[in-house]
Design a protein around this motif. Structure first.
Motif, PDB file in Angstrom:
ATOM      1  N   ILE A  60       6.669  19.910  -3.336  1.00 53.71           N
ATOM      2  CA  ILE A  60       6.887  20.517  -4.666  1.00 53.71           C
ATOM      3  C   ILE A  60       5.879  19.957  -5.666  1.00 53.71           C
ATOM      4  N   LEU A  61       5.659  18.656  -5.596  1.00 50.70           N
ATOM      5  CA  LEU A  61       4.788  18.020  -6.592  1.00 50.70           C
ATOM      6  C   LEU A  61       3.298  18.176  -6.270  1.00 50.70           C
ATOM      7  N   GLY A  62       2.964  18.698  -5.113  1.00 52.69           N
ATOM      8  CA  GLY A  62       1.563  18.857  -4.744  1.00 52.69           C
ATOM      9  C   GLY A  62       0.851  17.519  -4.587  1.00 52.69           C
ATOM     10  N   MET A  63       1.558  16.567  -4.018  1.00 52.56           N
ATOM     11  CA  MET A  63       0.986  15.233  -3.869  1.00 52.56           C
ATOM     12  C   MET A  63      -0.117  15.245  -2.810  1.00 52.56           C
ATOM     13  N   PRO A  64      -1.263  14.593  -3.073  1.00 47.57           N
ATOM     14  CA  PRO A  64      -2.332  14.589  -2.064  1.00 47.57           C
ATOM     15  C   PRO A  64      -1.859  14.028  -0.720  1.00 47.57           C
ATOM     16  N   ALA A  65      -2.421  14.554   0.361  1.00 46.07           N
ATOM     17  CA  ALA A  65      -1.951  14.198   1.710  1.00 46.07           C
ATOM     18  C   ALA A  65      -2.119  12.713   2.010  1.00 46.07           C
ATOM     19  N   ASP A  66      -3.119  12.072   1.377  1.00 44.58           N
ATOM     20  CA  ASP A  66      -3.356  10.660   1.718  1.00 44.58           C
ATOM     21  C   ASP A  66      -2.524   9.691   0.863  1.00 44.58           C
ATOM     22  N   TRP A  67      -1.634  10.194   0.029  1.00 44.37           N
ATOM     23  CA  TRP A  67      -0.722   9.321  -0.715  1.00 44.37           C
ATOM     24  C   TRP A  67       0.505   9.006   0.133  1.00 44.37           C
ATOM     25  N   ARG A  68       1.145   7.870  -0.162  1.00 42.50           N
ATOM     26  CA  ARG A  68       2.431   7.523   0.460  1.00 42.50           C
ATOM     27  C   ARG A  68       3.529   7.745  -0.568  1.00 42.50           C
ATOM     28  N   MET A 178       6.140  18.306 -15.564  1.00 45.91           N
ATOM     29  CA  MET A 178       4.787  18.286 -16.123  1.00 45.91           C
ATOM     30  C   MET A 178       3.795  18.137 -14.973  1.00 45.91           C
ATOM     31  N   ASP A 179       2.553  18.572 -15.234  1.00 45.07           N
ATOM     32  CA  ASP A 179       1.508  18.422 -14.218  1.00 45.07           C
ATOM     33  C   ASP A 179       1.030  16.981 -14.202  1.00 45.07           C
ATOM     34  N   LEU A 180       1.201  16.312 -13.082  1.00 41.70           N
ATOM     35  CA  LEU A 180       0.713  14.936 -12.966  1.00 41.70           C
ATOM     36  C   LEU A 180      -0.663  14.992 -12.298  1.00 41.70           C
ATOM     37  N   ALA A 181      -1.632  14.321 -12.904  1.00 46.60           N
ATOM     38  CA  ALA A 181      -3.017  14.379 -12.403  1.00 46.60           C
ATOM     39  C   ALA A 181      -3.185  13.312 -11.326  1.00 46.60           C
ATOM     40  N   TRP A 182      -2.814  13.665 -10.111  1.00 46.74           N
ATOM     41  CA  TRP A 182      -2.762  12.664  -9.031  1.00 46.74           C
ATOM     42  C   TRP A 182      -4.069  11.919  -8.853  1.00 46.74           C
ATOM     43  N   VAL A 188       2.747   6.215  -8.983  1.00 45.23           N
ATOM     44  CA  VAL A 188       3.583   7.101  -9.798  1.00 45.23           C
ATOM     45  C   VAL A 188       5.034   6.853  -9.385  1.00 45.23           C
ATOM     46  N   THR A 189       5.888   6.655 -10.378  1.00 48.61           N
ATOM     47  CA  THR A 189       7.308   6.387 -10.072  1.00 48.61           C
ATOM     48  C   THR A 189       8.199   7.377 -10.812  1.00 48.61           C
ATOM     49  N   TRP A 190       9.348   7.656 -10.216  1.00 50.08           N
ATOM     50  CA  TRP A 190      10.362   8.450 -10.917  1.00 50.08           C
ATOM     51  C   TRP A 190      11.717   8.180 -10.288  1.00 50.08           C
ATOM     52  N   ALA A 206       5.304   6.383  -5.399  1.00 52.70           N
ATOM     53  CA  ALA A 206       4.160   7.056  -4.787  1.00 52.70           C
ATOM     54  C   ALA A 206       2.930   6.181  -4.957  1.00 52.70           C
ATOM     55  N   LEU A 207       2.189   6.020  -3.868  1.00 59.12           N
ATOM     56  CA  LEU A 207       1.028   5.119  -3.866  1.00 59.12           C
ATOM     57  C   LEU A 207      -0.223   5.848  -3.394  1.00 59.12           C
ATOM     58  N   SER A 208      -1.327   5.699  -4.137  1.00 60.40           N
ATOM     59  CA  SER A 208      -2.613   6.249  -3.710  1.00 60.40           C
ATOM     60  C   SER A 208      -3.212   5.336  -2.638  1.00 60.40           C
ATOM     61  N   PRO A 209      -4.226   5.810  -1.921  1.00 72.34           N
ATOM     62  CA  PRO A 209      -4.883   4.923  -0.950  1.00 72.34           C
ATOM     63  C   PRO A 209      -5.421   3.644  -1.600  1.00 72.34           C
ATOM     64  N   ARG A 210      -5.874   3.742  -2.848  1.00 73.02           N
ATOM     65  CA  ARG A 210      -6.394   2.536  -3.527  1.00 73.02           C
ATOM     66  C   ARG A 210      -5.273   1.541  -3.805  1.00 73.02           C
ATOM     67  N   ALA A 211      -4.101   2.053  -4.120  1.00 75.14           N
ATOM     68  CA  ALA A 211      -2.959   1.153  -4.338  1.00 75.14           C
ATOM     69  C   ALA A 211      -2.588   0.459  -3.025  1.00 75.14           C
ATOM     70  N   VAL A 212      -2.630   1.216  -1.925  1.00 66.71           N
ATOM     71  CA  VAL A 212      -2.321   0.619  -0.619  1.00 66.71           C
ATOM     72  C   VAL A 212      -3.363  -0.454  -0.274  1.00 66.71           C
TER      73      VAL A 212
END
Ligand code: PLP
Length: 394
Positions: A60-68, A178-182, A188-190, A206-212
């Motif tokens: 639903i949120l359109g989160m990038p595939a490489d995020w956790r 709202m549109d979150l600019a991934w 990103v937390t909710w 939610a964690l980006s590859p850089r956060a990981v």
């Protein structure tokens, strides 16, 4: 001032609280009938439900595939605290604060984590602050939508794609509205109880590859309680992001979260959710436009939240009062509507300036907002009339 007549129409649902927020239209306890209660959350079927919350949310949120994306303890606060305690400390930190929740994160970073190199940029309620002040080569912490000020970040254009720091975003009343600019964010937390009206329980992290990469390369010098631990032996605990929660979740709340996600899909996914929320904001904005006693707390129209609409009382007889007395007027308006069963919990947050706060996320039907507005006029006129004898005696 004469007592105004009571409007004829009442909102079908008077729940306008900013958290826990209204359940989706048509919700009843029957939605939870299929919950896998009394089962181990580590068994195959319950674990699959936990994973389903993750996969539906991502889609639903359109989160990038490489995020956790993981389900974590203690709602949005739990997710944010995990992020702050696990990731910060590797470089300087800038915290953008423009209302109560951001102020809370700043307090944790400065007073609890006691990081030596922290800059806090604080804007007064109603304003966003200067986005250019923040240095994205440091780690940055901010709240996308200030639930207690009704101010939101209009976009993430100012965040460079090639930043050196991590961007940690509390999006609890922005996600699903709202549109979150991934690409411009790293954490990103909710929570479940905000925009989709789920039961309050667990947080989403939610964690980006850089956060990981930060998690796997940086070990904070302070002890981390088990409930915050995202790594094991220097590696990300991947299980958390597949539904293997750190500790025991509520399968009742999981069922409710799934119900809310299925409903989100049924109204057109993220685009549908945003449209519903924006329509509610537009309805209130048009009404405010025609009033001389109330206005948005958010000074810039493009920063007005479409979920937590915060309004201030602007009539000169109110603004001339000391803050306590202004609060009394705002609380009187809220109490009148509460007693009438028209609107519950709409006094402003205790940390905000005196006023009203109306939740207008996607679970709120615009027809209910339309029905509420004449009641606000009525409650204000009633509060103003009650004040008249006191004014005459002054
Ligand atoms: C912006 C923001 N951050 C954090 C929180 C805390 O969320 P929770 O109580 O779900 O942990 C809230 C709750 O209203 C919020 O609005």
């Amino acid at each position: 001032m004469a007592i105004a007549a009571r409007p004829d129409l009442r909102p079908v649902n008077p729940n306008f609280s900013s958290g826990p927020c209204a359940k989706r239209p048509g919700w009843s306890l029957d939605a939870l009938a299929g919950a896998l209660l009394g089962r181990s959350h580590r068994a195959a079927a319950p674990k699959a439900r936990l994973l389903e919350v993750i996969t539906r949310s991502r889609a639903i949120l359109g989160m990038p595939a490489d995020w956790r994306l993981g389900i974590v303890p203690a709602s949005d606060t739990g997710a944010m605290e995990m992020a702050l305690w696990s990731l910060l400390g590797a470089r300087g930190v800038d915290v953008a604060v423009f209302e109560s929740f951001g102020a809370g994160w700043a307090t944790d970073i400065v007073k609890q984590l006691k990081l030596p190199d922290v800059r806090v940029f604080e804007a007064p309620y109603g304003r966003l602050g200067d986005p250019d002040a923040v240095d994205f080569n440091r780690d940055v912490v901010f709240t996308w939508n200030g639930t207690t000020s009704g101010v939101r970040v209009p976009n993430a254009d100012g965040i460079p794609a090639d930043r050196a720091g991590l961007v940690i975003c509390d999006a609890t009343s922005a996600a699903f509205a709202m549109d979150l600019a991934w690409q411009k964010l790293d954490v990103v937390t909710w929570s479940w109880q905000k925009a989709l009206g789920g039961e309050a329980a667990h947080g989403m992290l939610a964690l980006s590859p850089r956060a990981v990469a930060r998690l796997e390369s940086f070990v904070p010098p302070w002890p981390l309680p088990k409930i915050f631990r995202l790594t094991s032996k220097g590696k990300l605990n991947e299980g958390i992001f597949k539904g293997e929660t750190i500790n025991t979740p509520s399968m009742l709340c999981v069922e409710d979260a799934l119900d809310s996600l299925r409903w989100a899909e049924s109204v057109g996914g993220l685009r549908g959710l945003i449209a519903r929320s924006e329509a509610n904001l537009a309805t209130i904005a048009a009404w405010v436009e025609g009033r001389d006693w109330i206005d948005f707390l958010a000074e810039q129209p493009d920063t007005r939240s479409c979920t937590s609409v915060c309004l201030k009382l602007t009539a000169p007889w109110v603004t001339a009062l000391p803050p306590d007395a202004q609060w009394a007027v705002a609380r009187r308006i809220a109490a009148l509507l509460d007693v009438e069963g028209v609107a519950y919990d709409i006094a402003a947050h205790r940390d905000s300036p005196p006023g009203l706060r109306i939740w207008t996320g996607a679970t709120i039907e615009t027809s209910n907002v339309v029905a509420l507005l004449p009641w606000l006029d009525w409650a204000y006129a009633t509060a103003a009339a009650e004040r008249t004898p006191a004014r005459a005696a002054e």
